[in-house]
Design a protein around this motif. Structure first.
Motif, PDB file in Angstrom:
ATOM      1  N   ASP A 306      31.864  11.520 -13.608  1.00  0.00           N
ATOM      2  CA  ASP A 306      31.649  10.078 -13.520  1.00  0.00           C
ATOM      3  C   ASP A 306      30.180   9.684 -13.614  1.00  0.00           C
ATOM      4  OD1 ASP A 306      34.363   9.766 -13.286  1.00  0.00           O
ATOM      5  OD2 ASP A 306      34.367   9.481 -11.116  1.00  0.00           O
ATOM      6  N   ASP A 307      29.297  10.437 -12.950  1.00  0.00           N
ATOM      7  CA  ASP A 307      27.889  10.033 -12.979  1.00  0.00           C
ATOM      8  C   ASP A 307      27.312  10.151 -14.382  1.00  0.00           C
ATOM      9  OD1 ASP A 307      27.881  12.832 -13.051  1.00  0.00           O
ATOM     10  OD2 ASP A 307      26.184  13.048 -11.675  1.00  0.00           O
ATOM     11  N   PHE A 308      27.771  11.135 -15.142  1.00  0.00           N
ATOM     12  CA  PHE A 308      27.323  11.327 -16.521  1.00  0.00           C
ATOM     13  C   PHE A 308      27.844  10.192 -17.404  1.00  0.00           C
ATOM     14  CE2 PHE A 308      25.742  15.040 -19.139  1.00  0.00           C
ATOM     15  CZ  PHE A 308      25.744  14.388 -20.372  1.00  0.00           C
ATOM     16  N   VAL A 309      29.110   9.841 -17.209  1.00  0.00           N
ATOM     17  CA  VAL A 309      29.717   8.742 -17.971  1.00  0.00           C
ATOM     18  C   VAL A 309      28.986   7.432 -17.686  1.00  0.00           C
ATOM     19  CG1 VAL A 309      31.810   7.359 -18.268  1.00  0.00           C
ATOM     20  CG2 VAL A 309      31.978   9.855 -18.109  1.00  0.00           C
ATOM     21  N   ASN A 310      28.674   7.197 -16.429  1.00  0.00           N
ATOM     22  CA  ASN A 310      27.953   5.972 -16.056  1.00  0.00           C
ATOM     23  C   ASN A 310      26.568   5.940 -16.675  1.00  0.00           C
ATOM     24  OD1 ASN A 310      27.569   3.518 -14.268  1.00  0.00           O
ATOM     25  ND2 ASN A 310      25.923   4.833 -13.495  1.00  0.00           N
ATOM     26  N   LEU A 311      25.879   7.085 -16.685  1.00  0.00           N
ATOM     27  CA  LEU A 311      24.557   7.164 -17.306  1.00  0.00           C
ATOM     28  C   LEU A 311      24.626   6.784 -18.783  1.00  0.00           C
ATOM     29  CD1 LEU A 311      21.552   8.016 -17.332  1.00  0.00           C
ATOM     30  CD2 LEU A 311      22.335  10.371 -17.741  1.00  0.00           C
ATOM     31  N   LEU A 312      25.606   7.317 -19.499  1.00  0.00           N
ATOM     32  CA  LEU A 312      25.756   6.996 -20.921  1.00  0.00           C
ATOM     33  C   LEU A 312      26.038   5.501 -21.120  1.00  0.00           C
ATOM     34  CD1 LEU A 312      27.904  10.025 -22.181  1.00  0.00           C
ATOM     35  CD2 LEU A 312      25.458   9.637 -22.571  1.00  0.00           C
ATOM     36  N   ALA A 313      26.848   4.929 -20.244  1.00  0.00           N
ATOM     37  CA  ALA A 313      27.180   3.504 -20.371  1.00  0.00           C
ATOM     38  C   ALA A 313      25.939   2.638 -20.183  1.00  0.00           C
ATOM     39  CB  ALA A 313      28.253   3.134 -19.347  1.00  0.00           C
ATOM     40  N   VAL A 314      25.097   2.996 -19.217  1.00  0.00           N
ATOM     41  CA  VAL A 314      23.868   2.231 -18.971  1.00  0.00           C
ATOM     42  C   VAL A 314      22.909   2.368 -20.145  1.00  0.00           C
ATOM     43  CG1 VAL A 314      21.817   2.080 -17.502  1.00  0.00           C
ATOM     44  CG2 VAL A 314      24.081   2.313 -16.465  1.00  0.00           C
ATOM     45  N   LEU A 315      22.788   3.556 -20.699  1.00  0.00           N
ATOM     46  CA  LEU A 315      21.905   3.767 -21.851  1.00  0.00           C
ATOM     47  C   LEU A 315      22.409   2.996 -23.069  1.00  0.00           C
ATOM     48  CD1 LEU A 315      21.160   7.601 -21.557  1.00  0.00           C
ATOM     49  CD2 LEU A 315      19.748   5.689 -20.782  1.00  0.00           C
ATOM     50  N   LYS A 316      23.724   2.956 -23.235  1.00  0.00           N
ATOM     51  CA  LYS A 316      24.301   2.207 -24.359  1.00  0.00           C
ATOM     52  C   LYS A 316      24.026   0.717 -24.222  1.00  0.00           C
ATOM     53  CE  LYS A 316      28.686   1.548 -26.825  1.00  0.00           C
ATOM     54  NZ  LYS A 316      30.136   1.905 -26.862  1.00  0.00           N
ATOM     55  N   GLU A 317      24.173   0.216 -23.002  1.00  0.00           N
ATOM     56  CA  GLU A 317      23.903  -1.214 -22.758  1.00  0.00           C
ATOM     57  C   GLU A 317      22.429  -1.530 -22.985  1.00  0.00           C
ATOM     58  OE1 GLU A 317      24.299  -4.562 -19.189  1.00  0.00           O
ATOM     59  OE2 GLU A 317      24.887  -2.478 -18.834  1.00  0.00           O
ATOM     60  N   ASP A 318      21.556  -0.651 -22.513  1.00  0.00           N
ATOM     61  CA  ASP A 318      20.118  -0.838 -22.696  1.00  0.00           C
ATOM     62  C   ASP A 318      19.767  -0.883 -24.185  1.00  0.00           C
ATOM     63  OD1 ASP A 318      17.170  -0.602 -21.735  1.00  0.00           O
ATOM     64  OD2 ASP A 318      17.411   1.054 -23.163  1.00  0.00           O
ATOM     65  N   THR A 319      20.381  -0.011 -24.966  1.00  0.00           N
ATOM     66  CA  THR A 319      20.116   0.014 -26.409  1.00  0.00           C
ATOM     67  C   THR A 319      20.629  -1.250 -27.086  1.00  0.00           C
ATOM     68  OG1 THR A 319      20.213   2.448 -26.411  1.00  0.00           O
ATOM     69  CG2 THR A 319      20.485   1.342 -28.538  1.00  0.00           C
ATOM     70  N   ALA A 320      21.787  -1.720 -26.659  1.00  0.00           N
ATOM     71  CA  ALA A 320      22.367  -2.926 -27.236  1.00  0.00           C
ATOM     72  C   ALA A 320      21.488  -4.145 -26.958  1.00  0.00           C
ATOM     73  CB  ALA A 320      23.778  -3.161 -26.687  1.00  0.00           C
ATOM     74  N   LEU A 321      20.826  -4.154 -25.790  1.00  0.00           N
ATOM     75  CA  LEU A 321      19.940  -5.267 -25.431  1.00  0.00           C
ATOM     76  C   LEU A 321      18.594  -5.183 -26.143  1.00  0.00           C
ATOM     77  CD1 LEU A 321      20.630  -5.390 -21.565  1.00  0.00           C
ATOM     78  CD2 LEU A 321      21.373  -7.055 -23.296  1.00  0.00           C
ATOM     79  N   ASN A 322      18.267  -4.003 -26.670  1.00  0.00           N
ATOM     80  CA  ASN A 322      16.965  -3.807 -27.331  1.00  0.00           C
ATOM     81  C   ASN A 322      17.159  -3.094 -28.670  1.00  0.00           C
ATOM     82  OD1 ASN A 322      14.897  -4.455 -24.931  1.00  0.00           O
ATOM     83  ND2 ASN A 322      16.583  -3.204 -24.087  1.00  0.00           N
ATOM     84  N   PRO A 323      17.955  -3.654 -29.578  1.00  0.00           N
ATOM     85  CA  PRO A 323      18.316  -2.947 -30.817  1.00  0.00           C
ATOM     86  C   PRO A 323      17.116  -2.658 -31.706  1.00  0.00           C
ATOM     87  CG  PRO A 323      18.967  -5.259 -30.927  1.00  0.00           C
ATOM     88  CD  PRO A 323      18.554  -5.005 -29.527  1.00  0.00           C
ATOM     89  N   ASP A 324      16.087  -3.485 -31.645  1.00  0.00           N
ATOM     90  CA  ASP A 324      14.929  -3.279 -32.518  1.00  0.00           C
ATOM     91  C   ASP A 324      14.125  -2.024 -32.143  1.00  0.00           C
ATOM     92  OD1 ASP A 324      15.642  -5.565 -33.864  1.00  0.00           O
ATOM     93  OD2 ASP A 324      14.219  -6.850 -32.771  1.00  0.00           O
TER      94      ASP A 324
END
Length: 327
Positions: A306-324
């Motif tokens: 779960d902690d690994f899955v959550n880490l990936l989800a946060v990184l994905k969201e961060d990338t989506a907010l900063n696509p450039d």
């Protein structure tokens, strides 16, 4: 510490096909359930006879059709206690056990961890495993690395698995999250040995043992990379050391990662997640091997924790907010 011994009594005729072979070589072929090093120890300890005569020279040549008798013993150390610790068992039969190790669980007792280990749990789950060296543990995972491990429940199974591991015929694949952007996969072929100044750490040193790690990119984030890795050798902390050597250490690695690295304009959840990830983001996700007794090829997978899955989800969201910022 108390010590007991398990008696081993074996008898067989040397086949003509082993004519001219050294005693230790011939016995390793005749009794494949036991390693050549163990057989050599028995020879040197006067526990092997040829046609009724003790022979203590491993290099002694055989003529064929001699009667071999082995009257030996295996030391069973009982220094470790059996403890009722839950094991996440992925597969089990009478020969092997495959477990999915959680984080914060030490594999083998040592300084500061005399109890509460996987070995203690194995002694409870399989009482007879105390007669197998290292309680059947064939390979280890670091305390905070999660994922798959195979354990041998008998000496023949352990002998086979250790030989296959040394021959690189057991496939171990991992997933990890590292700092920075890796554009493509590759291989790291660098020797690993004891760190010259931090004696509890390992490092890439030219005097070390050969180590080879293959990796490929699964997903790129703006300041991190999700990797799939495969070991071609099994050195201590190998993936952690190799990735740190590339200057892409694992997220959360307290020994090799340095201070947490945060990208610019990181959100509060991003800051909290990276700083709060207190273990190396490393998971043994797939294990493939030949069954030591049946010869069947077996493949096991363990889902990301779960902690690994959550880490990936946060990184994905961060990338989506900063696509450039995505390389």
């Amino acid at each position: 510490m108390s010590t007991s011994y398990e008696k081993i009594q074996l008898q067989a005729m040397v086949p003509q096909t082993l004519l001219g072979k050294r005693l230790d070589q011939a016995l390793a072929e005749m009794f494949p359930d036991y390693s050549r090093s163990r057989i050599k120890d028995w020879i040197l300890a006067d526990q092997v006879s040829v046609d009724g005569q003790i022979v203590n020279k491993p290099r002694e040549k055989l003529l064929g059709e001699e009667l071999i008798e082995i009257d030996a013993s295996i030391e069973v150390q009982e220094r470790h206690s059996a403890q009722n610790i839950d094991l996440n068992i992925v597969y089990e039969d009478e020969h092997i056990l495959v477990i999915n190790k959680p984080t914060n669980l030490v594999v083998h007792p040592g300084a500061g961890n005399a109890n509460g280990t996987i070995l203690n749990a194995l002694l409870n789950h399989v009482p007879d495993i105390g007669s197998v060296p290292r309680a059947g543990i064939v390979h280890r995972l670091d305390k905070d690395t999660t994922g798959l491990m195979v354990v041998a429940k008998t000496i023949p199974a352990q002998t086979h698995l250790v030989e296959k591991l040394q021959a690189r015929e057991i496939s171990r694949e991992y997933e990890a999250v590292v700092y920075g952007n890796l554009i493509a996969g590759g291989s790291i072929d660098e020797p690993i040995g004891r760190h010259p100044t931090k004696r509890t750490n390992m490092a890439v040193v030219q005097s070390g043992k050969p180590a080879l790690t293959h990796y490929r990119v699964k997903q790129k984030f703006r300041a991190h990379t999700h990797l799939r890795l495969k070991l071609a050798s099994g050195r201590t902390h190998q993936i952690r050391v190799h990735m740190a050597h590339l200057r892409h250490p694992l997220v959360g690695d307290q020994a090799y990662g340095g201070r947490p690295r945060l990208p610019k304009a990181a959100s509060d959840i991003m800051i909290e997640t990276i700083r709060g990830f207190k273990r190396q983001a490393l998971h043994a996700i797939q294990l493939e091997l030949e069954h030591p007794i049946t010869g069947e090829w077996m493949s096991f997978k363990a889902p990301l924790p779960d902690d690994f899955v959550n880490l990936l989800a946060v990184l994905k969201e961060d990338t989506a907010l900063n696509p450039d910022d995505l390389v």
